[in-house]
Write an enzyme that holds these catalytic residues in place. Sequence first.
Site, PDB file in Angstrom:
ATOM      1  N   LYS A 122      -2.051  10.161   2.423  1.00 36.98           N
ATOM      2  CA  LYS A 122      -3.265   9.374   2.546  1.00 36.98           C
ATOM      3  C   LYS A 122      -4.377  10.785   3.270  1.00 36.98           C
ATOM      4  O   LYS A 122      -5.313  10.826   2.842  1.00 36.98           O
ATOM      5  CB  LYS A 122      -3.424   8.054   3.453  1.00 36.98           C
ATOM      6  CG  LYS A 122      -4.842   7.863   3.821  1.00 36.98           C
ATOM      7  CD  LYS A 122      -5.550   6.423   3.444  1.00 36.98           C
ATOM      8  CE  LYS A 122      -6.913   6.336   3.437  1.00 36.98           C
ATOM      9  NZ  LYS A 122      -7.457   5.157   3.840  1.00 36.98           N
ATOM     10  N   GLU A 173     -15.226  10.557  -0.373  1.00 40.55           N
ATOM     11  CA  GLU A 173     -15.081  10.018  -1.669  1.00 40.55           C
ATOM     12  C   GLU A 173     -15.972  10.016  -2.785  1.00 40.55           C
ATOM     13  O   GLU A 173     -16.421   9.309  -3.337  1.00 40.55           O
ATOM     14  CB  GLU A 173     -15.140   8.297  -1.280  1.00 40.55           C
ATOM     15  CG  GLU A 173     -14.490   7.309  -2.294  1.00 40.55           C
ATOM     16  CD  GLU A 173     -14.219   5.990  -1.692  1.00 40.55           C
ATOM     17  OE1 GLU A 173     -14.510   5.638  -0.697  1.00 40.55           O
ATOM     18  OE2 GLU A 173     -13.661   5.163  -2.852  1.00 40.55           O
ATOM     19  N   GLU A 196       0.775  -1.216  -0.020  1.00 43.57           N
ATOM     20  CA  GLU A 196       0.026  -0.039  -0.101  1.00 43.57           C
ATOM     21  C   GLU A 196       0.764   1.387   0.078  1.00 43.57           C
ATOM     22  O   GLU A 196       0.545   2.302  -0.588  1.00 43.57           O
ATOM     23  CB  GLU A 196      -1.062  -0.032   1.165  1.00 43.57           C
ATOM     24  CG  GLU A 196      -1.727  -1.223   1.113  1.00 43.57           C
ATOM     25  CD  GLU A 196      -2.933  -1.186   0.360  1.00 43.57           C
ATOM     26  OE1 GLU A 196      -3.207  -0.355  -0.438  1.00 43.57           O
ATOM     27  OE2 GLU A 196      -3.887  -2.016   0.471  1.00 43.57           O
TER      28      GLU A 196
HETATM   29  P1  NAD Z   1      -5.465  -7.396  10.617  1.00 43.00           P
HETATM   30  O1  NAD Z   1      -6.031  -6.494  11.710  1.00 43.00           O
HETATM   31  O2  NAD Z   1      -5.960  -8.559  10.608  1.00 43.00           O
HETATM   32  O3  NAD Z   1      -3.852  -7.580  11.134  1.00 43.00           O
HETATM   33  C1  NAD Z   1      -3.002  -8.572  10.530  1.00 43.00           C
HETATM   34  C2  NAD Z   1      -2.688  -9.757  11.461  1.00 43.00           C
HETATM   35  O4  NAD Z   1      -1.496  -9.431  12.055  1.00 43.00           O
HETATM   36  C3  NAD Z   1      -4.003 -10.141  12.404  1.00 43.00           C
HETATM   37  O5  NAD Z   1      -3.628 -11.450  12.515  1.00 43.00           O
HETATM   38  C4  NAD Z   1      -3.428  -9.486  13.681  1.00 43.00           C
HETATM   39  O6  NAD Z   1      -3.750 -10.145  15.024  1.00 43.00           O
HETATM   40  C5  NAD Z   1      -1.938  -9.464  13.743  1.00 43.00           C
HETATM   41  N1  NAD Z   1      -1.198  -8.427  14.203  1.00 43.00           N
HETATM   42  C6  NAD Z   1      -1.534  -6.984  14.308  1.00 43.00           C
HETATM   43  N2  NAD Z   1      -0.869  -6.126  14.971  1.00 43.00           N
HETATM   44  C7  NAD Z   1       0.257  -7.148  15.176  1.00 43.00           C
HETATM   45  C8  NAD Z   1       1.540  -6.895  15.800  1.00 43.00           C
HETATM   46  N3  NAD Z   1       2.076  -5.779  16.178  1.00 43.00           N
HETATM   47  N4  NAD Z   1       2.355  -7.898  16.144  1.00 43.00           N
HETATM   48  C9  NAD Z   1       1.884  -9.054  15.662  1.00 43.00           C
HETATM   49  N5  NAD Z   1       0.855  -9.440  15.136  1.00 43.00           N
HETATM   50  C10 NAD Z   1      -0.073  -8.478  14.876  1.00 43.00           C
HETATM   51  O7  NAD Z   1      -5.106  -6.626   9.351  1.00 43.00           O
HETATM   52  P2  NAD Z   1      -4.710  -5.447   8.572  1.00 43.00           P
HETATM   53  O8  NAD Z   1      -3.706  -5.857   7.396  1.00 43.00           O
HETATM   54  O9  NAD Z   1      -4.058  -4.617   9.656  1.00 43.00           O
HETATM   55  O10 NAD Z   1      -5.899  -4.526   8.095  1.00 43.00           O
HETATM   56  C11 NAD Z   1      -6.402  -5.452   7.059  1.00 43.00           C
HETATM   57  C12 NAD Z   1      -8.035  -4.603   7.385  1.00 43.00           C
HETATM   58  O11 NAD Z   1      -7.903  -3.342   7.280  1.00 43.00           O
HETATM   59  C13 NAD Z   1      -9.144  -5.298   6.412  1.00 43.00           C
HETATM   60  O12 NAD Z   1     -10.460  -5.726   7.114  1.00 43.00           O
HETATM   61  C14 NAD Z   1      -9.319  -4.002   5.522  1.00 43.00           C
HETATM   62  O13 NAD Z   1     -10.679  -3.832   5.182  1.00 43.00           O
HETATM   63  C15 NAD Z   1      -9.071  -2.778   6.376  1.00 43.00           C
HETATM   64  N6  NAD Z   1      -8.891  -1.517   5.854  1.00 43.00           N
HETATM   65  C16 NAD Z   1      -9.534  -0.703   6.158  1.00 43.00           C
HETATM   66  C17 NAD Z   1      -9.194   0.626   5.442  1.00 43.00           C
HETATM   67  C18 NAD Z   1      -9.827   1.824   5.801  1.00 43.00           C
HETATM   68  O14 NAD Z   1      -9.906   3.125   5.122  1.00 43.00           O
HETATM   69  N7  NAD Z   1     -10.821   1.935   7.089  1.00 43.00           N
HETATM   70  C19 NAD Z   1      -8.103   0.776   4.552  1.00 43.00           C
HETATM   71  C20 NAD Z   1      -7.428  -0.123   4.281  1.00 43.00           C
HETATM   72  C21 NAD Z   1      -8.018  -1.498   4.932  1.00 43.00           C
HETATM   73 MG    MG Z   2      -6.097  -1.956   0.177  1.00 40.55          MG
END
Ligand code: NAD
Ligand code: MG
Length: 367
Positions: A230, A240, A188
Amino acid sequence: MKSLTVTLPATAAAPYDIRIEAGGLARLGEQVRAVAPAPSCAVVTDSLVGPLYLERAAASLAGAGYRVLVHTMPAGEAHKTLATASGALDTFLNARVERATPVVALGGGVVGDLAGLVAATLLRGVPFIQAPTTLLSAVDASVGGKVGVDHPAGKNLIGAFHQPRLVLTDIATFKTLPPRELRCGLAECVKHAIIREAGLFAFIESHVGKLLACDSAAIEELVARNVAIKAAVVMEDPFEHGVRALLNLGHTFGHAIENVMGYTGIAHGEAVALGTIAATRLAAARGEFPPGDVGRIAALLEAIGLPTALPGLDVDRTFAAMATDKKVAGGRLRLVLPTAIGAARVVQTGDADVPGIRRAIASLSAA
Ligand code: NAD
Ligand code: MG
């Protein structure tokens, strides 16, 4: 420590700070108190992040005088549901929270999106604080105020806009991230660089090793520069209607790839990397992107450890999945295409563009 202030149009929300600091969780309590004083605070975290960071965060909040309520959800996208949000609402309502009680999201984007929906709906809306613990949530999900949960009919179909009062990113938490999660966050970051800032692209190129090793100074600069991009896009277009669409670079192809793969075996950031390659090749084939820079983008994604090819990808199914993506306006596919490293535009495609789009998909499976 780096900090920036997001100022939205008066109708959207009050200005708020995004602070990026190694070890910042130890000062979470005082920082939350400065923007959302209340007798209690409501923390949402997940089953993997909680054991690592909840004690530190809760101690800081308690030290600032809060009665700390905690709801721990199971980790993972599969639990980003209305049922999980409902469970968190039960926890906090049963504990008799007040209108001033801030909801604090301690975790990745899943926790942030879900806790944000809880904050938006609890007592018709309470203050929301983001403490992102993944690179992806720090540079993407925590900025912009989009909150929500998934539905069997699709991802993020239930939600709201609810801006945080504060985003506090403790970059030291990234050290425990699984490497694949770090790489997905970097996908990203590369996207942000391509749509808006050639200098950031060059920074990522020259610091790949340090970034993958979670070097503190490199990560702090990466997060600050990405958040600035962002936040600038969100400030221009909080709901948006326009420029925010550029953040979907690589995502229309990427979502279709995730869909065709049945959301298994491929992570979102990996699909975005593939989608970015497809969009870039399409732009180059249309004569709208310098052909020499296609390889530069592919080389950076590969250096990060992201995929740039997916042998065996089904072109027909991927194209069909793209056509049903929610970004289709009036039956016509709108695609974000780069015009250079550092600039992109939204292109409304028509029937004449279909062969080119299919060739771009095919290039991923052939490579
Ligand atoms: P996530 O929250 O599932 O985290 C990924 C994994 O890492 C999970 O298993 C979590 O438990 C673990 N984890 C988190 N922090 C950790 C750390 N410091 N150490 C070890 N493990 C850790 O996923 P993500 O990639 O952070 O976020 C994806 C989500 O974000 C999706 O649901 C997506 O739709 C959303 N999203 C939202 C927006 C928005 O504008 N609101 C933008 C992009 C993505
Ligand atoms: Mg994305």
